[in-house]
Design an enzyme around this catalytic site. Structure first.
Site, short mmCIF file in Angstrom:
data_model
loop_
_atom_site.label_atom_id
_atom_site.label_comp_id
_atom_site.label_asym_id
_atom_site.label_seq_id
_atom_site.Cartn_x
_atom_site.Cartn_y
_atom_site.Cartn_z
N ILE A 123 0.84 -1.21 0.00
CA ILE A 123 0.00 0.00 0.00
C ILE A 123 0.87 1.25 0.00
O ILE A 123 0.61 2.21 -0.74
CB ILE A 123 -0.96 -0.01 1.20
N ASP A 159 10.71 2.62 7.14
CA ASP A 159 10.22 1.27 7.31
C ASP A 159 11.36 0.44 7.89
O ASP A 159 12.51 0.87 7.90
CB ASP A 159 9.76 0.68 5.97
N PRO A 161 1.42 -1.68 9.80
CA PRO A 161 0.42 -2.44 10.59
C PRO A 161 0.47 -2.00 12.04
O PRO A 161 1.46 -1.40 12.49
CB PRO A 161 0.88 -3.89 10.42
N SER A 215 -4.60 3.31 7.90
CA SER A 215 -4.13 1.98 8.29
C SER A 215 -4.88 1.47 9.51
O SER A 215 -5.86 0.76 9.38
CB SER A 215 -2.62 2.01 8.55
N ARG A 216 -4.43 1.83 10.71
CA ARG A 216 -5.09 1.42 11.94
C ARG A 216 -5.09 2.60 12.91
O ARG A 216 -4.11 3.34 13.03
CB ARG A 216 -4.38 0.23 12.59
N ASP A 259 -9.22 7.76 8.34
CA ASP A 259 -10.20 6.75 7.97
C ASP A 259 -10.34 5.71 9.07
O ASP A 259 -11.19 4.83 8.98
CB ASP A 259 -9.78 6.05 6.66
N GLU A 270 -12.56 2.79 17.49
CA GLU A 270 -13.65 2.69 16.51
C GLU A 270 -14.56 1.49 16.73
O GLU A 270 -15.70 1.48 16.26
CB GLU A 270 -13.09 2.66 15.09
N HIS A 317 -13.58 3.92 8.17
CA HIS A 317 -12.81 2.74 7.78
C HIS A 317 -13.29 2.20 6.43
O HIS A 317 -13.58 1.00 6.28
CB HIS A 317 -12.92 1.66 8.85
#
Length: 334
Positions: free
Chosen positions: A154, A173, A205, A232-233, A257, A262, A294
């Protein structure tokens, strides 16, 4: 065999039923799996869950006691599943390890450009026939710096779009992506990325090492006019710290998002009862913030791929096969 699918959206239901047609019966529920709904699964050997399912120790125990042996989660993320308990209970757990990265990457850019160009405010005004431009000043992305936190599939797709805008590319990363390097990305420490980027997008993640990777210190190190996007999260951002910074007037825009609390809210209609989450309630009041529920993954292409992978996971389980989608190994005997 009949499979029980929790948390099925109305758009998903015909796709799931079509994918399983001729193979297995599938019962689709719009309720999400949690401690209250877990008893519904009694008697079902195989269940399928959505990303907002709560698969903690108590839920897993209820499932195992009721006869469930296989859980097919319709998402890539699995931070909502207690895998240690699942293994102890000999529950097989599989996820979807891949689906269209473009769905999320494109939506992340949708959020970025919406806050940059004040699209929500502009559309709201024109509905009232207010055609003023005051307060709608955005800026070009060309020539500015993007910071991509997480450069997997992504993040790479997001980076390719940024390259198309003509942006300077910074990345962070645990491992460098050769495709991003070919695009001209410079990998730097995340502290430098936060300090230099005009746009920061999160694509890692949610793991113990990334929980609140955007904390108070990270937020304070960012430019006052930076744009922050998270598709993502929710747990990647310390939302209370973000609200504190927003209250001081910082950031050109924030597009979210996902939200760290949530569960029990997103994918549900709370318009008549409201919510008692003061942090979320404050967050959505800022004019430079967009919160969506989401939906970044929610395209025909991605959802179709997720459902197809779920069917394969079920088929593999019944055939005794093991794939890269399996998070918890099958029990020694069935």
């Amino acid at each position: 065999m009949e499979i029980l699918a929790f948390g099925v959206q109305s758009d998903e239901k015909p796709l799931i039923e079509k994918a399983f047609a001729g193979l297995h019966e599938v019962r689709c529920l719009d309720v999400f799996l949690n401690r209250d709904t877990a008893p519904i699964a009694a008697g079902y050997e195989i269940i399928s869950t959505s990303v907002n399912a709560d698969l903690d120790a108590k839920v897993l125990q209820t499932l195992a006691t009721g006869g469930t042996q296989m859980i097919a989660q319709r998402s890539t993320g699995f931070n909502n599943i207690d895998l240690d308990v699942a293994e102890r209970l000999a529950l097989r757990v599989a996820r979807v390890s891949y689906y269209s990265p473009y769905s999320v990457a494109e939506f992340a850019w949708t959020l970025a450009m919406a806050v940059n160009r004040r699209v929500i405010r502009a559309a709201s005004r024109t509905r009232d026939f207010d055609f003023r431009l005051d307060g709608l000043l955005g800026r070009d992305m060309h020539g500015r710096t993007v910071g991509v936190v997480g450069t997997g599939k992504i993040g790479e797709a997001f980076t390719r779009i940024a390259h198309g805008f003509g942006m300077r590319l910074l990345g962070w990363d645990v491992a460098e992506n050769p495709a991003c390097l070919e695009l001209g990305m410079e990998y730097v420490e995340k502290e430098r990325l936060f300090a230099e980027a005009d746009l920061i997008s999160l694509h890692v993640p949610l793991l113990p090492a990334t929980q609140h990777i955007i904390n108070e210190a990270a937020l304070k190190s960012m430019k006052d006019d930076a744009i922050l996007v998270n598709s993502s999260r929710g747990g990647l951002i310390d939302t209370a710290a973000l609200v504190t910074e927003l209250r001081t007037g910082r950031f050109l825009g924030v597009g979210l998002d996902v939200y760290e609390a949530e569960a029990g809210l997103f994918f549900l209609d709370k318009s008549l009862e409201g919510v008692d989450d003061d942090t979320l309630a404050r967050l959505v009041t800022f004019p430079n913030v967009i919160v969506t529920s989401h939906q970044a993954y929610y395209t025909e292409d991605a959802v179709g791929q997720i459902i197809d992978a779920t069917v394969r996971n079920v088929t593999d389980y019944l055939a005794g096969r093991h794939s890269e989608n399996v998070l918890v190994p099958p029990p020694p005997t069935r």
